[in-house]
Structure formats: structure tokens, C-alpha cells
Enzyme design. Structure first.
Site, PDB file in Angstrom:
ATOM      1  N   SER A  21       0.839  -1.203   0.000  1.00 46.06           N
ATOM      2  CA  SER A  21       0.000   0.000   0.000  1.00 46.06           C
ATOM      3  C   SER A  21       0.871   1.250   0.000  1.00 46.06           C
ATOM      4  O   SER A  21       0.568   2.236  -0.686  1.00 46.06           O
ATOM      5  CB  SER A  21      -0.924   0.008   1.226  1.00 46.06           C
ATOM      6  OG  SER A  21      -1.860  -1.043   1.169  1.00 46.06           O
ATOM      7  N   ARG A 115     -14.078  -5.074 -11.358  1.00 51.34           N
ATOM      8  CA  ARG A 115     -14.247  -4.391 -10.075  1.00 51.34           C
ATOM      9  C   ARG A 115     -14.823  -2.981 -10.267  1.00 51.34           C
ATOM     10  O   ARG A 115     -14.637  -2.358 -11.316  1.00 51.34           O
ATOM     11  CB  ARG A 115     -12.916  -4.353  -9.324  1.00 51.34           C
ATOM     12  CG  ARG A 115     -12.443  -5.762  -8.960  1.00 51.34           C
ATOM     13  CD  ARG A 115     -11.163  -5.764  -8.182  1.00 51.34           C
ATOM     14  NE  ARG A 115     -11.319  -5.136  -6.871  1.00 51.34           N
ATOM     15  CZ  ARG A 115     -10.334  -5.043  -5.984  1.00 51.34           C
ATOM     16  NH1 ARG A 115      -9.140  -5.517  -6.281  1.00 51.34           N
ATOM     17  NH2 ARG A 115     -10.546  -4.473  -4.810  1.00 51.34           N
ATOM     18  N   SER A 157     -14.836   3.421  -1.816  1.00 51.63           N
ATOM     19  CA  SER A 157     -13.514   2.794  -1.790  1.00 51.63           C
ATOM     20  C   SER A 157     -12.482   3.867  -1.475  1.00 51.63           C
ATOM     21  O   SER A 157     -12.493   4.941  -2.085  1.00 51.63           O
ATOM     22  CB  SER A 157     -13.179   2.131  -3.130  1.00 51.63           C
ATOM     23  OG  SER A 157     -11.808   1.769  -3.184  1.00 51.63           O
ATOM     24  N   SER A 158     -11.597   3.570  -0.539  1.00 50.85           N
ATOM     25  CA  SER A 158     -10.545   4.535  -0.198  1.00 50.85           C
ATOM     26  C   SER A 158      -9.640   4.815  -1.387  1.00 50.85           C
ATOM     27  O   SER A 158      -9.039   5.894  -1.479  1.00 50.85           O
ATOM     28  CB  SER A 158      -9.708   4.003   0.971  1.00 50.85           C
ATOM     29  OG  SER A 158      -9.042   2.805   0.610  1.00 50.85           O
ATOM     30  N   ASP A 293      -8.886  -6.670   4.353  1.00 53.29           N
ATOM     31  CA  ASP A 293      -7.791  -7.622   4.154  1.00 53.29           C
ATOM     32  C   ASP A 293      -7.548  -8.505   5.372  1.00 53.29           C
ATOM     33  O   ASP A 293      -6.884  -9.542   5.263  1.00 53.29           O
ATOM     34  CB  ASP A 293      -6.502  -6.883   3.788  1.00 53.29           C
ATOM     35  CG  ASP A 293      -6.554  -6.292   2.386  1.00 53.29           C
ATOM     36  OD1 ASP A 293      -7.423  -6.712   1.599  1.00 53.29           O
ATOM     37  OD2 ASP A 293      -5.735  -5.402   2.079  1.00 53.29           O
ATOM     38  N   LYS A 320     -13.567  -7.485  -3.672  1.00 55.31           N
ATOM     39  CA  LYS A 320     -12.109  -7.486  -3.581  1.00 55.31           C
ATOM     40  C   LYS A 320     -11.546  -8.289  -4.755  1.00 55.31           C
ATOM     41  O   LYS A 320     -12.212  -8.470  -5.768  1.00 55.31           O
ATOM     42  CB  LYS A 320     -11.668  -8.056  -2.221  1.00 55.31           C
ATOM     43  CG  LYS A 320     -12.071  -7.208  -1.026  1.00 55.31           C
ATOM     44  CD  LYS A 320     -11.412  -5.844  -1.047  1.00 55.31           C
ATOM     45  CE  LYS A 320      -9.936  -5.905  -0.733  1.00 55.31           C
ATOM     46  NZ  LYS A 320      -9.275  -4.579  -0.735  1.00 55.31           N
TER      47      LYS A 320
END
Length: 410
Positions: A21, A115, A157-158, A293, A320
Site C-alpha cells: 500500500s 471491479r 472505496s478509499s 484484508d 475485492k
């Protein structure tokens, strides 16, 4: 390739990968914002390789030495990029390409094309970035007329929010409104990355981005908490293992660092070493909206615990890398666990433990979760698609072999 796992036992310190990330954001931010940097303590995951390829196509000179990546930038708009199955690289790159005025063809893995993208597409189009869905299901970008406007972004979604933060950073600063922001912890990772690259980001309902003019030229990337979760769970479930981690460079910025609070009674910290103490005494609850996650590894606890595991807001798991909601139910059921679903939350608790035989998933986190469950169960279990763990944790099975019998299956 298929691996066979049988039993648990052993002690050692787990070598964790760097947080992808952080790494992907540093790589993409460096090249598009023209900030040459050296990243230290980096594990090249599959997703990191995608970000590096995009950076090179955008003019960066990349030098890799042991665990360091030196990025020297000379930005040029790429004519095309390949995003593989990395949603982070795809979504952040889309914002940066649009902001930079690029006209770029985008390709990737078919599963990623499925997605959700609509909130990000709407936000970019509100800034006159022209996006066209191509024959592969990805959005080609034309940012030649892109603007800097005050718009509203749906934060479901971030990554959508992070993409727009990078968008305005590339424009030299700006602000936008966010509604319905989920997983805010990942937005704070973006804030930290941009601070290191020379930008102040203020996160309120309105997010404001301003350049600071000063950035770091050498950055240490911290290890990954979501990868830590797999071995933490094994240490909790098995009295035959002694699991330790070196946490010298680990901050609490990563949202999955909530593990340290969730299992504070099972963690002993001595200076830079974290040791896992076995035993589950209460029900464990994890919110998929905030920590998607963590849900696959935490669900493994439910298979073996009489207290069980509760996964709240499981709908987040359906979008995801795979439908993790279905994957978790399948895995738990195969081991004989009792699974209950109230339409919003999932409950998993120990049933009559049974041999699952061969477990086959394509999602890297489901594969690693299944491997941990296999080690804790005592059964001889075959795990398929082991190479797919390279997306986030290339050395996973090597590390697992410190605590379980792991061998290639014929």
C-alpha cells in the site's frame, strides 16, 4: 503449483514483506510528481512490479539493489500502461494520468476489469478528464482538457479518494468534498506518502492538498500488517509454534495495525520484538468496511474457536480480488465450521473439525488463509495456486515452513 501442508511446530522470526500500500503510492507518486527518491527495505511484490512498470513507461529510470529501489524521474506521458490485477495501481494511475494531461491506453487482467470504478470515473469526468471503456474492460484516459474543480467524491472505496488526492497534488494543490468515506486508514497512508513527497494533505469532510516544497529523497518503507496477520493467527491457534516479528520500522498508520489492539492480551513486546502468545478467550470481531484484508486470516480463528468470529459488513468482501465472502464460507465449511449469515454480518465458530482435502483459491489472501488453517488443523492438506501469493507476500511459504511441514505436491 500445489503444496502439501501437514501439522505445525517450530519457532522463528517471520520476515515480513514491505507494505505494498505504501510502496505503490511512493512509486507512482514519485514519477508523476517528478520527485526522485530512493525507497529502502522494499520487497518486490507482484503489485509493486506493476507500479514499477508504469513508472518506467512514464520515463522513470529504476535501479534496484538488494532491498532498495532508486527512482530517477523524467516524466513523460505513457502511450499505454498495464495494470495487471492491481486495483491500487489502476485507480491511482488513472487519477494521475488524467491530471497530467495524458492520453493513455490501459490494459490489465480481466478479473480487475470487473471491479467497481463508477465513483472514480464520475469524479474524474467532473474535472473534464475523458474516459472511454475499451474492449478489454479498462478505461482509456484523455486528460488533455483536465481541470481543477471543487467536486464531490463517493468514498465507498478509499482508493477512489486516494486517486483524487493524487490528482489534485499533480495539479499543484486543490480541494474536494468526500461523502461516505470507508476504510479511512488507507487514505491516511496516502496522506503520509504525499507528506514525504512534499505535500500537505488535510483530511476532513473536505480534503485539501497543498505543496510544501520539501520532500524526502530517501524513504524507509515499513513492513505490512496485513501479512503479519497470517502468522499471528497461526501463533494464536497453535501451542506448538513460537511466532515472533521484528517491528522496528512499523508505525500505526496502516489500518490493519488494529491487530495490536484486537489481540493485546496475546502479544508480548520486548523492544523491537513482538511475540505471539497462544489462546483465544473471547469472540473476535472484525469490520470488513474498515479492514477487508484482515477478514480472510481472522476467519480462520472461527474454524477452531468455540467463541467464534464475527465479520461485520461482509458486503465489502464481494468486490475485492475475488468474492472473499464466498471464499471464507467455503473454507470454513470445508473444515467443518458452523457458518451463520444474518444478511449483513457473518458468524463462524468451531464445529466438528474435518479434513478439507484439497483447497483451491485464486485470491492470494484466501490461499494464505487456507494454508494457515491447514497447518493449525493437523490434517495433511493440499493447497493449489501457491504462486499467486506473490501478489502481496512472495516469501509466504518459505516463512510458513519455519512453523509447519510444507512440501511440493506431486
Amino acid at each position: 503449483m500445489t503444496v502439501k501442508i501437514y501439522g505445525s511446530g517450530g519457532s522463528g522470526t517471520v520476515a515480513l514483506p514491505s507494505s505494498k500500500s505504501f510502496t505503490q503510492r511512493y512509486i507512482l507518486g514519485s514519477v508523476f510528481l517528478n520527485k526522485s527518491v530512493t525507497l529502502n527495505y522494499v520487497t518486490i511484490t507482484g503489485d509493486d512490479s506493476i507500479a514499477l512498470d508504469i513508472a518506467q513507461r512514464a520515463g522513470a529510470n529504476i535501479t534496484m539493489n538488494d532491498s532498495s529501489i532508486k527512482i530517477r524521474t523524467s516524466f513523460t506521458c505513457p502511450s499505454d500502461i498495464y495494470v495487471g490485477e492491481s486495483a491500487t495501481s489502476y485507480r491511482i494511475a488513472l487519477g494521475l494520468l488524467g491530471s497530467a494531461g495524458c492520453i493513455t491506453h490501459v490494459k490489465g487482467d480481466p478479473d480487475l476489469a470487473k471491479r467497481p470504478m463508477d465513483p472514480l470515473v464520475k469524479a474524474l469526468e467532473a474535472n473534464d478528464v475523458h474516459l472511454k471503456l475499451n474492449e478489454d474492460g479498462f478505461y482509456d484516459v484523455d486528460g488533455s482538457e483536465s481541470k481543477k474543480r471543487y467536486i464531490e467524491v463517493d468514498g465507498v472505496s478509499s482508493q477512489f479518494v486516494s486517486s483524487m488526492i493524487f490528482y489534485y497534488a499533480r495539479k499543484g494543490g486543490g480541494e474536494f468534498l468526500v461523502k461516505n468515506m470507508r476504510s479511512p486508514g488507507y487514505v491516511y497512508i496516502t496522506k503520509r506518502v504525499l507528506y514525504d513527497l512534499g505535500y500537505f494533505v488535510n483530511i476532513e469532510k473536505t480534503i485539501t492538498i497543498n505543496p510544501s516544497g520539501v520532500w524526502k529523497t530517501a524513504i524507509d518503507v515499513e513492513p505490512d500488517y496485513s501479512s503479519l496477520a497470517f502468522f499471528l493467527v497461526l501463533g494464536l491457534l497453535s501451542e506448538n509454534v513460537d511466532v515472533r516479528f521484528n517491528i522496528k520500522r512499523m508505525s500505526r498508520i496502516q489500518p490493519d495495525s488494529v491487530l495490536l489492539d484486537m489481540f493485546k492480551d496475546n502479544i508480548a513486546i520486548d523492544r523491537d520484538t513482538l511475540r505471539v502468545l497462544p489462546g483465544i478467550r473471547d469472540r473476535i470481531t472484525v469490520d470488513a468496511d474498515h479492514n477487508p484484508d484482515l477478514c480472510p486470516p481472522i476467519s480462520v480463528i472461527g474454524i477452531f474457536s468455540e467463541h467464534g468470529v464475527e465479520i461485520d459488513n461482509y458486503a465489502r468482501l464481494k468486490t475485492k480480488e475475488s468474492n472473499r465472502y464466498e471464499g471464507i464460507i467455503d473454507m470454513a465449511s470445508r473444515f467443518g465450521a458452523i457458518v451463520e449469515d444474518n444478511g449483513k454480518d457473518l458468524f463462524i465458530k468451531r464445529g466438528d473439525l474435518k479434513d478439507p482435502g484439497t483447497l483451491s483459491y485464486t485470491d492470494h489472501r484466501m490461499i494464505m488463509s487456507a494454508a494457515v488453517a491447514a497447518a493449525a488443523s493437523g490434517f495433511e492438506v493440499e493447497i493449489e495456486n501457491e504462486t499467486k501469493v506473490s501478489k502481496s507476500f512472495p516469501g509466504f511459504f518459505k516463512e510458513l515452513s519455519k512453523f509447519a511441514n510444507v512440501s511440493e505436491s506431486n
